[in-house]
Design a protein around this motif. Structure first.
Motif, PDB file in Angstrom:
ATOM      1  N   GLN A 119      76.265 118.458  72.936  1.00 52.31           N
ATOM      2  CA  GLN A 119      76.940 117.634  71.948  1.00 52.31           C
ATOM      3  C   GLN A 119      76.083 116.476  71.471  1.00 52.31           C
ATOM      4  O   GLN A 119      76.601 115.457  71.060  1.00 52.31           O
ATOM      5  CB  GLN A 119      78.249 117.106  72.524  1.00 52.31           C
ATOM      6  N   GLN A 120      74.755 116.621  71.518  1.00 45.40           N
ATOM      7  CA  GLN A 120      73.901 115.573  71.002  1.00 45.40           C
ATOM      8  C   GLN A 120      74.188 115.406  69.519  1.00 45.40           C
ATOM      9  O   GLN A 120      74.486 116.365  68.821  1.00 45.40           O
ATOM     10  CB  GLN A 120      72.432 115.924  71.214  1.00 45.40           C
ATOM     11  N   ARG A 121      74.090 114.187  69.063  1.00 43.67           N
ATOM     12  CA  ARG A 121      74.410 113.919  67.670  1.00 43.67           C
ATOM     13  C   ARG A 121      73.385 114.549  66.735  1.00 43.67           C
ATOM     14  O   ARG A 121      72.202 114.295  66.843  1.00 43.67           O
ATOM     15  CB  ARG A 121      74.438 112.412  67.416  1.00 43.67           C
ATOM     16  N   ALA A 122      73.848 115.380  65.836  1.00 48.16           N
ATOM     17  CA  ALA A 122      72.988 115.918  64.796  1.00 48.16           C
ATOM     18  C   ALA A 122      73.002 114.914  63.649  1.00 48.16           C
ATOM     19  O   ALA A 122      74.051 114.383  63.286  1.00 48.16           O
ATOM     20  CB  ALA A 122      73.497 117.267  64.328  1.00 48.16           C
ATOM     21  N   ILE A 123      71.850 114.641  63.086  1.00 46.33           N
ATOM     22  CA  ILE A 123      71.759 113.699  61.985  1.00 46.33           C
ATOM     23  C   ILE A 123      71.864 114.496  60.699  1.00 46.33           C
ATOM     24  O   ILE A 123      71.005 115.314  60.389  1.00 46.33           O
ATOM     25  CB  ILE A 123      70.442 112.909  62.049  1.00 46.33           C
ATOM     26  N   VAL A 124      72.950 114.279  59.963  1.00 48.09           N
ATOM     27  CA  VAL A 124      73.185 114.963  58.696  1.00 48.09           C
ATOM     28  C   VAL A 124      73.463 113.905  57.643  1.00 48.09           C
ATOM     29  O   VAL A 124      74.348 113.075  57.806  1.00 48.09           O
ATOM     30  CB  VAL A 124      74.363 115.948  58.802  1.00 48.09           C
ATOM     31  N   ILE A 125      72.708 113.948  56.539  1.00 55.37           N
ATOM     32  CA  ILE A 125      72.773 112.916  55.504  1.00 55.37           C
ATOM     33  C   ILE A 125      72.821 113.589  54.137  1.00 55.37           C
ATOM     34  O   ILE A 125      72.245 114.659  53.945  1.00 55.37           O
ATOM     35  CB  ILE A 125      71.529 112.009  55.601  1.00 55.37           C
ATOM     36  N   THR A 126      73.456 112.956  53.164  1.00 51.83           N
ATOM     37  CA  THR A 126      73.504 113.524  51.818  1.00 51.83           C
ATOM     38  C   THR A 126      72.321 113.078  50.959  1.00 51.83           C
ATOM     39  O   THR A 126      72.017 113.699  49.961  1.00 51.83           O
ATOM     40  CB  THR A 126      74.816 113.148  51.109  1.00 51.83           C
ATOM     41  N   GLN A 127      71.666 111.993  51.339  1.00 54.65           N
ATOM     42  CA  GLN A 127      70.517 111.478  50.589  1.00 54.65           C
ATOM     43  C   GLN A 127      69.230 112.117  51.118  1.00 54.65           C
ATOM     44  O   GLN A 127      68.973 112.070  52.317  1.00 54.65           O
ATOM     45  CB  GLN A 127      70.447 109.958  50.752  1.00 54.65           C
ATOM     46  N   PRO A 128      68.406 112.728  50.256  1.00 55.28           N
ATOM     47  CA  PRO A 128      67.175 113.359  50.750  1.00 55.28           C
ATOM     48  C   PRO A 128      66.186 112.315  51.272  1.00 55.28           C
ATOM     49  O   PRO A 128      66.192 111.166  50.831  1.00 55.28           O
ATOM     50  CB  PRO A 128      66.617 114.076  49.530  1.00 55.28           C
ATOM     51  N   PRO A 129      65.332 112.715  52.213  1.00 53.65           N
ATOM     52  CA  PRO A 129      64.335 111.778  52.730  1.00 53.65           C
ATOM     53  C   PRO A 129      63.249 111.517  51.688  1.00 53.65           C
ATOM     54  O   PRO A 129      63.032 112.334  50.792  1.00 53.65           O
ATOM     55  CB  PRO A 129      63.751 112.505  53.939  1.00 53.65           C
ATOM     56  N   PRO A 130      62.575 110.368  51.777  1.00 54.31           N
ATOM     57  CA  PRO A 130      61.445 110.103  50.880  1.00 54.31           C
ATOM     58  C   PRO A 130      60.325 111.110  51.135  1.00 54.31           C
ATOM     59  O   PRO A 130      60.316 111.782  52.168  1.00 54.31           O
ATOM     60  CB  PRO A 130      60.995 108.695  51.291  1.00 54.31           C
TER      61      PRO A 130
END
Length: 124
Positions: A25-36
């Motif tokens: 259950q490690q936190r998955a990092i999910v974001i809507t903004q693309p990385p630079p």
């Protein structure tokens, strides 16, 4: 007597399962903004027994921060797969760097033992 053994077995098995549940259950990092775009880093001269882990963007406290490249101890018969961001349905997920079996010096996805030119710097 049977109930005591059964209870002891259940208690013991619950302790053994706790780390597996926590690690799954490690936190998955999910974001809507693309990385630079990745920054250009000059890789230092090769070190014996080390493999270069290139820099990457991490997401901390609501913003992207650059994590500089660093040396990791080499593992025999394995190569380092760098951290990378993957887009899935408009969301960006960080896939953590990890060790993988086999060698692929030029990073073209073909293990050296099957690659006609394993050190091709002009891979496509």
């Amino acid at each position: 007597m049977f109930k005591k053994i059964l209870v002891a077995a259940l208690v013991a098995s619950s302790f053994g399962a706790a780390p597996l549940i926590a690690s799954a259950q490690q936190r998955a990092i999910v974001i809507t903004q693309p990385p630079p775009p990745p920054r250009e880093e000059q890789m230092p001269r090769a070190r014996h027994g080390k493999e270069w882990a290139p820099g990457h963007w991490a997401y901390r406290h609501g913003e992207y921060v650059w994590v500089r490249g660093h040396w990791v101890g080499a593992r025999r018969g394995m190569h380092w797969v760098p951290d990378r961001w993957v887009e899935r349905d408009g969301r960006w997920e960080l896939v953590a760097g990890h060790w993988a079996r086999g060698r692929d010096r030029d990073g073209d996805g073909v293990p050296n033992r099957f690659d006609r030119r394993p050190n091709n710097p002009n891979r496509s």
